[in-house]
Design a protein around this motif. Structure first.
Motif, PDB file in Angstrom:
ATOM      1  N   GLY A   1       0.777  -1.237   0.000  1.00 24.32           N
ATOM      2  CA  GLY A   1       0.000   0.000   0.000  1.00 24.32           C
ATOM      3  C   GLY A   1       0.803   1.278   0.000  1.00 24.32           C
ATOM      4  O   GLY A   1       0.227   2.359  -0.172  1.00 24.32           O
ATOM      5  N   ALA A   2       2.113   1.185   0.187  1.00 22.80           N
ATOM      6  CA  ALA A   2       2.962   2.379   0.210  1.00 22.80           C
ATOM      7  C   ALA A   2       3.557   2.611  -1.177  1.00 22.80           C
ATOM      8  O   ALA A   2       4.161   1.698  -1.764  1.00 22.80           O
ATOM      9  CB  ALA A   2       4.085   2.212   1.227  1.00 22.80           C
ATOM     10  N   THR A   3       3.400   3.819  -1.710  1.00 24.85           N
ATOM     11  CA  THR A   3       3.893   4.125  -3.054  1.00 24.85           C
ATOM     12  C   THR A   3       5.419   4.137  -3.078  1.00 24.85           C
ATOM     13  O   THR A   3       6.061   4.819  -2.276  1.00 24.85           O
ATOM     14  CB  THR A   3       3.362   5.489  -3.520  1.00 24.85           C
ATOM     15  N   LYS A   4       5.981   3.383  -4.020  1.00 21.40           N
ATOM     16  CA  LYS A   4       7.429   3.313  -4.184  1.00 21.40           C
ATOM     17  C   LYS A   4       7.876   3.927  -5.519  1.00 21.40           C
ATOM     18  O   LYS A   4       8.934   4.545  -5.595  1.00 21.40           O
ATOM     19  CB  LYS A   4       7.901   1.860  -4.118  1.00 21.40           C
ATOM     20  N   GLN A   5       7.094   3.724  -6.562  1.00 25.20           N
ATOM     21  CA  GLN A   5       7.389   4.317  -7.868  1.00 25.20           C
ATOM     22  C   GLN A   5       6.159   5.055  -8.370  1.00 25.20           C
ATOM     23  O   GLN A   5       5.042   4.536  -8.287  1.00 25.20           O
ATOM     24  CB  GLN A   5       7.816   3.251  -8.874  1.00 25.20           C
ATOM     25  N   ASP A   6       6.370   6.248  -8.882  1.00 27.85           N
ATOM     26  CA  ASP A   6       5.281   7.077  -9.397  1.00 27.85           C
ATOM     27  C   ASP A   6       5.876   7.952 -10.493  1.00 27.85           C
ATOM     28  O   ASP A   6       6.440   9.010 -10.217  1.00 27.85           O
ATOM     29  CB  ASP A   6       4.685   7.919  -8.277  1.00 27.85           C
ATOM     30  N   GLY A   7       5.792   7.508 -11.728  1.00 26.46           N
ATOM     31  CA  GLY A   7       6.454   8.209 -12.823  1.00 26.46           C
ATOM     32  C   GLY A   7       5.566   8.364 -14.031  1.00 26.46           C
ATOM     33  O   GLY A   7       4.404   7.962 -14.038  1.00 26.46           O
ATOM     34  N   THR A   8       6.130   8.946 -15.060  1.00 32.59           N
ATOM     35  CA  THR A   8       5.402   9.149 -16.307  1.00 32.59           C
ATOM     36  C   THR A   8       6.281   8.777 -17.491  1.00 32.59           C
ATOM     37  O   THR A   8       7.492   9.039 -17.479  1.00 32.59           O
ATOM     38  CB  THR A   8       4.930  10.609 -16.452  1.00 32.59           C
ATOM     39  N   THR A   9       5.664   8.186 -18.493  1.00 31.34           N
ATOM     40  CA  THR A   9       6.414   7.780 -19.682  1.00 31.34           C
ATOM     41  C   THR A   9       6.906   8.976 -20.490  1.00 31.34           C
ATOM     42  O   THR A   9       7.731   8.810 -21.394  1.00 31.34           O
ATOM     43  CB  THR A   9       5.567   6.865 -20.583  1.00 31.34           C
ATOM     44  N   SER A  10       6.435  10.159 -20.172  1.00 34.30           N
ATOM     45  CA  SER A  10       6.926  11.356 -20.867  1.00 34.30           C
ATOM     46  C   SER A  10       8.394  11.622 -20.544  1.00 34.30           C
ATOM     47  O   SER A  10       9.055  12.404 -21.244  1.00 34.30           O
ATOM     48  CB  SER A  10       6.085  12.583 -20.503  1.00 34.30           C
ATOM     49  N   ASP A  11       8.913  10.972 -19.507  1.00 32.82           N
ATOM     50  CA  ASP A  11      10.300  11.179 -19.102  1.00 32.82           C
ATOM     51  C   ASP A  11      11.282  10.223 -19.784  1.00 32.82           C
ATOM     52  O   ASP A  11      12.475  10.248 -19.452  1.00 32.82           O
ATOM     53  CB  ASP A  11      10.431  11.027 -17.577  1.00 32.82           C
ATOM     54  N   MET A  12      10.808   9.394 -20.688  1.00 26.78           N
ATOM     55  CA  MET A  12      11.725   8.505 -21.403  1.00 26.78           C
ATOM     56  C   MET A  12      12.806   9.310 -22.125  1.00 26.78           C
ATOM     57  O   MET A  12      12.522  10.334 -22.748  1.00 26.78           O
ATOM     58  CB  MET A  12      10.981   7.685 -22.469  1.00 26.78           C
ATOM     59  N   ILE A  13      14.041   8.831 -22.067  1.00 26.82           N
ATOM     60  CA  ILE A  13      15.131   9.460 -22.814  1.00 26.82           C
ATOM     61  C   ILE A  13      15.004   9.124 -24.292  1.00 26.82           C
ATOM     62  O   ILE A  13      15.064  10.013 -25.156  1.00 26.82           O
ATOM     63  CB  ILE A  13      16.487   8.994 -22.258  1.00 26.82           C
ATOM     64  N   PHE A  14      14.848   7.846 -24.595  1.00 33.12           N
ATOM     65  CA  PHE A  14      14.644   7.386 -25.971  1.00 33.12           C
ATOM     66  C   PHE A  14      13.195   6.941 -26.109  1.00 33.12           C
ATOM     67  O   PHE A  14      12.725   6.082 -25.356  1.00 33.12           O
ATOM     68  CB  PHE A  14      15.579   6.215 -26.317  1.00 33.12           C
ATOM     69  N   ARG A  15      12.482   7.523 -27.063  1.00 33.06           N
ATOM     70  CA  ARG A  15      11.072   7.199 -27.232  1.00 33.06           C
ATOM     71  C   ARG A  15      10.893   5.887 -27.992  1.00 33.06           C
ATOM     72  O   ARG A  15      11.826   5.333 -28.562  1.00 33.06           O
ATOM     73  CB  ARG A  15      10.363   8.358 -27.913  1.00 33.06           C
ATOM     74  N   ILE A  16       9.669   5.388 -27.977  1.00 34.74           N
ATOM     75  CA  ILE A  16       9.389   4.046 -28.476  1.00 34.74           C
ATOM     76  C   ILE A  16       9.814   3.839 -29.928  1.00 34.74           C
ATOM     77  O   ILE A  16      10.438   2.813 -30.241  1.00 34.74           O
ATOM     78  CB  ILE A  16       7.897   3.706 -28.260  1.00 34.74           C
ATOM     79  N   PRO A  17       9.529   4.758 -30.872  1.00 33.80           N
ATOM     80  CA  PRO A  17       9.989   4.529 -32.250  1.00 33.80           C
ATOM     81  C   PRO A  17      11.504   4.358 -32.349  1.00 33.80           C
ATOM     82  O   PRO A  17      11.987   3.517 -33.120  1.00 33.80           O
ATOM     83  CB  PRO A  17       9.498   5.769 -32.995  1.00 33.80           C
ATOM     84  N   ARG A  18      12.247   5.125 -31.577  1.00 36.72           N
ATOM     85  CA  ARG A  18      13.705   4.993 -31.571  1.00 36.72           C
ATOM     86  C   ARG A  18      14.129   3.644 -30.998  1.00 36.72           C
ATOM     87  O   ARG A  18      15.081   3.019 -31.498  1.00 36.72           O
ATOM     88  CB  ARG A  18      14.322   6.126 -30.749  1.00 36.72           C
TER      89      ARG A  18
END
Length: 225
Positions: free
Chosen positions: A144-161
């Motif tokens: 129940g305790a949050t350990k990871q909370d992120g967003t895919t907008s922070d990817m260095i290399f995006r999916i097509p790459r």
């Protein structure tokens, strides 16, 4: 492709694709996408048990997975989307104390990443359900305790790459899973823990949610430093 976890032939996992995760482990940022392979025998479905091998410190790494819909080689970034059939929420479990040893010795990561149950996975998410894979929320909780909370907008290399890079080295096949990296907040799990994780669109609507109990593995490999 709803059966990808049964029919796919490989899991391609991208490392060091979020800057804050690179920083928290004191790693060096890659100049091009960096990846390793995981066996499909490491999949475990939601509701299952994640096993901790003897002597192993296991860390959680929640990730967006991309499910490949057709075979391709030397795929251009401009064509990458046509090779995507959908997505999944995955957790890349890592034997962290083993990883520290093999990294120093310049050895492969297969054991570190490849134990049975080391890729907890959600059900298939159709591509039509995801308008923008680079604007999704990833979260993971332990008891129940949050350990990871992120967003895919922070990817260095995006999916097509990522698709372009991997397919320039090895053919991507129908049902393969491409794990796209983890945001910051990775950490240990222990027997008795309950892991919950989710993937959501920007407004908070859930695309996938999974849960797993953590147990000690009976038998099998035992690590000693």
């Amino acid at each position: 492709m709803s059966s990808f976890s049964r029919t796919g032939r490989k899991i391609v996992a991208i490392g060091r694709n979020y800057a804050q995760h690179i920083k928290e482990l004191n790693n060096t940022a890659p100049k091009e996408p960096f990846f390793f392979l995981k066996p499909t025998t490491s999949y475990v479905q939601s509701g299952g048990k994640v096993e901790i091998p003897k002597g192993v410190l296991v860390h959680h790494e929640v990730e967006l997975g991309v499910v490949i819909g057709k075979a391709g080689r030397d795929i251009a970034q401009s064509d990458a989307e046509s090779y995507i059939s959908g997505y999944a929420l995955g957790i890349d479990m890592t034997a962290r104390n083993m990883q520290e040893v093999v990294k120093k010795a310049g050895l492969p990561w297969s054991t570190v990443k490849g134990f049975d149950t080391f890729t907890p996975i959600s059900e298939f998410i159709p591509k039509s359900s995801v308008k923008d894979p680079h604007n999704l929320k990833l979260w993971l909780k332990i008891n129940g305790a949050t350990k990871q909370d992120g967003t895919t907008s922070d990817m260095i290399f995006r999916i097509p790459r990522l698709i372009e890079h991997v397919s320039s080295i090895m053919t991507l096949e129908e049902g393969d899973l491409l794990l796209t990296g983890t945001p910051a907040g990775v950490g240990p799990i222990a027997a008795g823990d309950k892991i919950t994780a989710g993937l959501a669109v920007a407004d908070g609507s859930q695309l996938a949610e999974v849960e797993f109990d953590v147990v000690d593995r009976t038998g099998g490999y035992s690590f000693t430093a």
